[in-house]
Design an enzyme around this catalytic site. Structure first.
Site, mmCIF file in Angstrom:
data_model
loop_
_atom_site.group_PDB
_atom_site.id
_atom_site.type_symbol
_atom_site.label_atom_id
_atom_site.label_comp_id
_atom_site.label_asym_id
_atom_site.label_seq_id
_atom_site.Cartn_x
_atom_site.Cartn_y
_atom_site.Cartn_z
ATOM 1 N N CYS A 87 -6.000 1.135 5.624
ATOM 2 C CA CYS A 87 -6.375 2.504 5.260
ATOM 3 C C CYS A 87 -7.024 3.198 6.455
ATOM 4 O O CYS A 87 -6.377 3.451 7.460
ATOM 5 C CB CYS A 87 -7.241 2.507 4.013
ATOM 6 S SG CYS A 87 -7.346 4.142 3.220
ATOM 7 N N HIS A 169 -4.168 -0.495 0.235
ATOM 8 C CA HIS A 169 -5.247 -1.484 0.251
ATOM 9 C C HIS A 169 -4.777 -2.829 -0.319
ATOM 10 O O HIS A 169 -4.990 -3.110 -1.503
ATOM 11 C CB HIS A 169 -6.428 -0.982 -0.577
ATOM 12 C CG HIS A 169 -7.224 0.084 0.082
ATOM 13 N ND1 HIS A 169 -8.243 -0.187 0.974
ATOM 14 C CD2 HIS A 169 -7.149 1.435 -0.022
ATOM 15 C CE1 HIS A 169 -8.775 0.948 1.396
ATOM 16 N NE2 HIS A 169 -8.139 1.957 0.811
ATOM 17 N N GLU A 171 -6.163 -5.577 0.206
ATOM 18 C CA GLU A 171 -7.335 -6.452 0.063
ATOM 19 C C GLU A 171 -8.092 -6.267 -1.242
ATOM 20 O O GLU A 171 -8.875 -7.138 -1.634
ATOM 21 C CB GLU A 171 -8.299 -6.226 1.239
ATOM 22 C CG GLU A 171 -9.309 -5.104 1.079
ATOM 23 C CD GLU A 171 -8.746 -3.696 1.168
ATOM 24 O OE1 GLU A 171 -9.547 -2.747 1.140
ATOM 25 O OE2 GLU A 171 -7.508 -3.526 1.227
#
Length: 226
Positions: A87, A169, A171
């Site tokens: 990001c 994202h 993660e």
């Protein structure tokens, strides 16, 4: 594997990606992006990871922070240390290589598929989105994923080490995503998001992205370390 992670001091959560790096033998060392050392001050890094942020890489009040992190990225790549950005972190890598970042016409929130030309380094998803900015990679970079809001993934091999960046994202868990909604509810509403719908979506997806994130981290490491 010594991995330096650039992050905001109040959000040092590398999530599924960080967990997979540790499983692969990494030692994560966090750097405060408001007080970054020079590359020469790092201890023989094998990888540089740049996490997301609520700040904007195009904002005047972030100019010094952005310049410092971009310099760290360039110096790392020039020295042969690969970089991975998520990001805001992906936007920073793009800036460091000569790309641009701007306020997006369309903000993106929630789990969304992306259009991909590289199913290993930028799978279609669904991936968690939480951003109001967009970016254009440098002319030396190759775009590997897009959405209606712009670039979703790119790779670059123009310096001494490789770089990869994603707008989405990989993660983030459902729990952490819900915390973002709570912390940034005003931003969501301002940019057209529905906080209650996003919270329901976070519950529905929960931690289902873990395996996708692990596969993506493995693929990225294999490509970055070639």
């Amino acid at each position: 594997m010594r991995v330096y992670v650039s992050a905001d001091a109040d959000d040092r959560q590398a999530g599924f990606v960080g967990g997979r790096l540790v499983e692969r033998g990494a030692e994560l060392r966090y750097l405060d992006r408001d007080a970054l050392p020079t590359y020469a001050g790092l201890d023989a890094p094998d990888l540089l990871v740049l996490l997301g942020s609520a700040r904007s890489a195009w904002a005047d009040d972030q100019r010094d922070v952005v310049a410092s992190e971009a310099a760290l990225v360039r110096d790392a790549l020039d020295a042969g240390t690969p970089a991975m950005g998520i990001c805001y972190g992906g936007q920073l890598i793009a800036r460091a290589l000569g790309g641009t970042v701007q306020r997006a016409e369309t903000a993106e929130f929630g789990w969304r598929d992306v259009a991909s030309i590289d199913p290993e380094l930028c799978p279609v998803g669904p991936w968690a989105q939480f951003h109001g900015d967009s970016f254009k990679p440098a002319p030396t970079s190759r775009v590997i994923g897009t959405s209606a809001a712009g670039c979703q993934g790119f790779v670059d091999e123009s310096l001494q080490a490789r770089a990869i960046g994603w707008q989405f994202h990989p993660e983030v868990s459902g729990t952490r995503f819900s915390e973002w909604v709570d912390e940034l509810e005003g931003f969501c509403v301002e940019r057209g998001g529905d906080p209650d719908a996003l919270r329901r979506e976070a519950v529905a997806y929960a931690d289902t992205g873990r395996l996708r994130a692990h596969d993506l981290t493995d693929a990225a490491l294999a490509w970055l370390m070639m």
